[in-house]
Motif scaffolding. Structure first.
Motif, PDB file in Angstrom:
ATOM      1  N   VAL A   1       9.637  -2.747  -2.950  1.00 57.87           N
ATOM      2  CA  VAL A   1      10.097  -2.260  -1.644  1.00 57.87           C
ATOM      3  C   VAL A   1      11.617  -2.120  -1.665  1.00 57.87           C
ATOM      4  O   VAL A   1      12.314  -3.007  -2.154  1.00 57.87           O
ATOM      5  N   GLU A   2      12.125  -1.008  -1.143  1.00 57.70           N
ATOM      6  CA  GLU A   2      13.572  -0.824  -1.133  1.00 57.70           C
ATOM      7  C   GLU A   2      14.214  -1.770  -0.113  1.00 57.70           C
ATOM      8  O   GLU A   2      13.764  -1.881   1.017  1.00 57.70           O
TER       9      GLU A   2
ATOM     10  N   PHE B   1       0.823  -1.211   0.000  1.00 58.27           N
ATOM     11  CA  PHE B   1       0.000   0.000   0.000  1.00 58.27           C
ATOM     12  C   PHE B   1       0.861   1.268   0.000  1.00 58.27           C
ATOM     13  O   PHE B   1       0.622   2.193  -0.769  1.00 58.27           O
ATOM     14  N   ARG B   2       1.882   1.325   0.854  1.00 67.73           N
ATOM     15  CA  ARG B   2       2.733   2.526   0.943  1.00 67.73           C
ATOM     16  C   ARG B   2       4.200   2.112   0.940  1.00 67.73           C
ATOM     17  O   ARG B   2       4.805   1.937   1.998  1.00 67.73           O
ATOM     18  N   LYS B   3       4.718   2.000  -0.270  1.00 75.02           N
ATOM     19  CA  LYS B   3       6.082   1.469  -0.423  1.00 75.02           C
ATOM     20  C   LYS B   3       7.134   2.317   0.282  1.00 75.02           C
ATOM     21  O   LYS B   3       8.078   1.801   0.878  1.00 75.02           O
ATOM     22  N   SER B   4       6.975   3.651   0.185  1.00 81.74           N
ATOM     23  CA  SER B   4       8.034   4.517   0.734  1.00 81.74           C
ATOM     24  C   SER B   4       8.083   4.465   2.258  1.00 81.74           C
ATOM     25  O   SER B   4       9.033   4.920   2.867  1.00 81.74           O
ATOM     26  N   GLN B   5       7.054   3.900   2.882  1.00 83.86           N
ATOM     27  CA  GLN B   5       7.053   3.791   4.346  1.00 83.86           C
ATOM     28  C   GLN B   5       7.496   2.402   4.812  1.00 83.86           C
ATOM     29  O   GLN B   5       7.389   2.067   5.984  1.00 83.86           O
ATOM     30  N   THR B   6       7.957   1.617   3.851  1.00 85.67           N
ATOM     31  CA  THR B   6       8.363   0.243   4.137  1.00 85.67           C
ATOM     32  C   THR B   6       9.856   0.096   3.861  1.00 85.67           C
ATOM     33  O   THR B   6      10.337   0.522   2.811  1.00 85.67           O
ATOM     34  N   HIS B   7      10.594  -0.457   4.807  1.00 83.42           N
ATOM     35  CA  HIS B   7      12.035  -0.642   4.645  1.00 83.42           C
ATOM     36  C   HIS B   7      12.392  -2.087   4.938  1.00 83.42           C
ATOM     37  O   HIS B   7      11.953  -2.639   5.934  1.00 83.42           O
TER      38      HIS B   7
END
Ligand code: SF4
Lengths: 460, 195
Positions: free
Chosen positions: A95-96, A52-58
């Motif tokens: 995901v990064e 849903f929110r890739k930039s908030q996933t590490h």
């Protein structure tokens, strides 16, 4: 109405109240790793949904990676498969990933703060119980199961029941040779491994506020060991200074704006907790554990207590220790300095400072495992690696390592290891391994002597 | 998730306190990438010795004790957040765990996997252990709609369960189904909060 720090953050993240006193809580940041994510991604594939929110996933690989020769393919087939699955999933879902060899790779709870992803006022989760570490910044951070990993990946939310609030105040000055690890081992020994179940802890008091960020993280890290859902500490100048200039933290005027917001993150003077406990720092001496849960801890000068229960006896039998016995003088075979509890640059500096000019006992093996690539690099820049080498300490590459014995870094059956990690469960460091939890300083002193000693004797 | 409504079974006693997730499933067995197969390594180091031989005396190796209900000492499931602990119990065949106290994360994980954790008082737990000791074939019944755990000879315990979680178990729903239907609310929340 007066609010606790916990309430302020929680209330700001309620998306919706639902039946049964549950709330849908928004999660700002989500860390994933190779062990607790594959089934979550598999579930999402089966449902045909994305992140849903890739930039908030590490993502990072930490739990089961080797800590030697990380440039080579992982030897063990199952570990390799798990790490490869993470790589594939991150690619497929966008995901990064800070994978093996990446400059930002490391134990999730070390890299989050180090990169500045961890910030005051946030909600943060990871499929790992020591996510409580991030609470040191005044964030609500806690561990979740894989079903919840899937929920957060696909909706950035969780359905939760608000925990109760507990404030633990520790006032006073610590004695020389006593560190934040001793504070938390002391608290767990007093409160027991289930003592704070159902609560979220706020740590307060002068003994806490005088600590560095690294030392605060050690305390919050082990909140889970007394059953608490998590632990947090109100942000202050120490917090802001730690965060200034870190990669994920805004710079310039935007930083000042952030700080202005963070300043509101404190428990109101008249806020009420469900429970309050107070301790004095003067009573805390260097701690060691003697049993098979982190609550079984004593001050170094104390003898092992006596208890009737079968569980207690089973535990002492596993450790091959007896009631009344003291741990001071106990011969050990291994020293492990590492894990998300104590593998930050400050821990390594402290150990290096202590061992400089000393040599380890020939009868012990000493493994020192940095928490992240950045810690490893910094240790080298500061020449700590040379000090460790001269002392006979083996500096490894970053990962969870002997904290949980998922990779080849295991303690052989029946042998004793003084460890800076957080769990002394049966078999945690390998089948039959006997773990004694302690601070980095106590571990370093034991490495030199080949047996457990009171580090204060070296310092006075 | 598999539904749970009524269940009757004999029980397996494990009267040890503070059983942590590393005992339920040791870390070295967490390398799977699916949810299946963990039952084999449930309580691995208590069940098998170093040469993988069954350890006599451990309850799972004792054919007298069988069933879908595990009865364990106080503070069951403390330690790590690994859901593998719940998968291992489920994969082995347990649907219900009875104890006088559960660790938070474990409890949530169990409920998310169709395993019902039932909390009873210390005295009730003792009584259940004694019953099983006297007669390992004692059948216990769980009635989830009425929230009762009982046997045919006098034990009848009303247990608590959160209304929402009870609905989920009875119907086999997951939190995720609920959350996926909330995407609009979530996006609206993000806009309001400027995430
Ligand atoms: S270092 Fe140990 S406790 Fe920390 S995340 Fe890794 S395995 Fe868990």
């Amino acid at each position: 109405m007066a609010k606790t720090l916990f309430d302020k953050i929680w209330d700001a993240h309620v998306v919706k109240e639902i039946a049964g006193g549950r709330e849908v809580i928004y999660i700002d940041n989500h860390f994933i790793h190779e062990v607790t994510s594959p089934q979550a991604f598999a579930g999402m594939k089966a449902r045909g949904i994305g992140v849903f929110r890739k930039s908030q996933t590490h993502a990072t690989a930490d739990h089961n990676v080797p800590t030697k020769d990380q440039h080579l393919p992982i030897q063990e087939a199952l570990s390799r498969k798990q790490v490869d699955t993470l790589i594939e999933n991150c690619k497929e879902f966008g995901v990064e990933l800070y994978g093996l060899g990446h400059e930002k790779q490391g134990i999730v709870h070390v890299i989050g703060p180090e990169l500045g992803i961890t910030q005051p006022g946030k909600t943060m989760v990871c499929g790992d119980s020591h996510t409580s570490t991030h609470g040191a910044f005044g964030a609500i951070a806690f561990g979740i199961g894989t079903s919840q990993v899937e929920q957060v990946l696909s909706t950035q939310c969780l359905i939760l029941k608000k925990p109760k609030r507990l404030r633990i105040t520790v006032d006073g000055e610590l004695q020389t040779g006593v560190s934040s690890k001793d504070i938390i081992l002391y608290l767990i020994s007093k409160l027991g491994v289930g003592g704070c179940t159902g609560y979220f802890v706020e740590y307060a008091g002068t003994a806490i506020t005088s600590l560095s960020m690294e030392a605060r993280m050690t305390i919050c890290n082990m909140s889970i060991e007394m059953g608490a859902r998590g632990g947090l500490i109100a942000p202050d100048e120490t917090t802001y200074e730690y965060l200034r200039g870190r990669e994920f933290v805004p710079a310039g005027p935007a930083f000042d704006e952030k700080v202005a917001q963070w300043k509101s993150l404190a428990t109101d003077a008249d806020a009420v907790f469900d429970k309050e406990l107070e301790f004095s720092a003067h009573n805390i001496s260097p701690m060691v554990t003697y049993g098979t849960n982190p609550g079984m801890g004593i001050g170094i000068a104390e003898g092992i207590p006596d208890q009737e229960s079968d569980s207690f006896k089973k535990s002492l039998a596993y450790m091959d220790l007896r009631s009344g016995e003291k741990l001071e003088g106990k011969v050990i075979q291994h020293v492990f300095i590492g894990s998300c509890t104590n593998s930050r640059i400050e821990d390594l500096r402290q150990v290096a400072d202590f061992v400089e000019g000393k040599i380890k006992s020939p009868d012990v093996q000493v493994m020192i495992v940095p928490g992240s690539k950045k810690v490893e690099q910094q240790a080298k820049e500061e020449g700590l690696d040379k000090i460790f080498e001269a002392a006979g300490f083996e500096l490894r590459q970053p990962g969870c390592s002997a904290c949980l014995g998922m990779n080849e870094d295991k303690i052989p059956s029946g042998e004793y290891c003084i460890s800076t990690s957080n769990r002394n469960f049966e078999g945690r460091q390998g089948p039959g391994a006997r773990t004694i939890l302690a601070s980095p300083l106590m571990a370093a002193a034991a490495a030199i002597e080949g047996k457990i000693v009171d580090v204060r004797k070296f310092l006075n | 998730m598999e539904k749970l409504n009524q269940l009757s079974s004999s029980a397996v006693p494990l009267p040890i306190e503070d059983i942590d997730t590393d005992q339920i499933i040791p870390a070295r067995f967490l390398k799977g990438i699916s949810k299946e197969g963990f039952g084999e390594n449930l309580f691995r180091d208590w069940r098998y010795d170093k040469s993988d031989k069954e350890i006599e005396g451990f309850v799972l190796n004792n054919k007298i004790y069988q069933g879908q209900i595990l009865v364990a000492g106080r503070n069951f499931g403390c330690g790590s957040s690994r859901e593998h602990a719940a998968w291992a119990l489920g994969d082995y065949g347990f649907r219900v765990v009875v104890s006088s106290f559960f660790a938070d994360i474990f409890k949530g994980n169990a409920l998310n996997n169709g395993i019902l954790p039932i909390t009873v008082s210390d005295a009730q737990l003792d009584r259940i252990f004694r019953k099983i000791e006297e007669n390992p074939e004692t059948v216990f019944s769980v009635d989830l709609p009425n929230q009762v755990l009982f046997d045919s000879a006098g034990i009848s315990i009303q247990f608590e369960i959160d209304a929402y979680k009870k609905e989920c178990l009875l119907n086999g729903y997951d939190d995720i189904d609920y959350l996926l239907n909330m995407k609009e609310d979530i996006t609206a929340f993000e806009q309001k909060q400027n995430v």
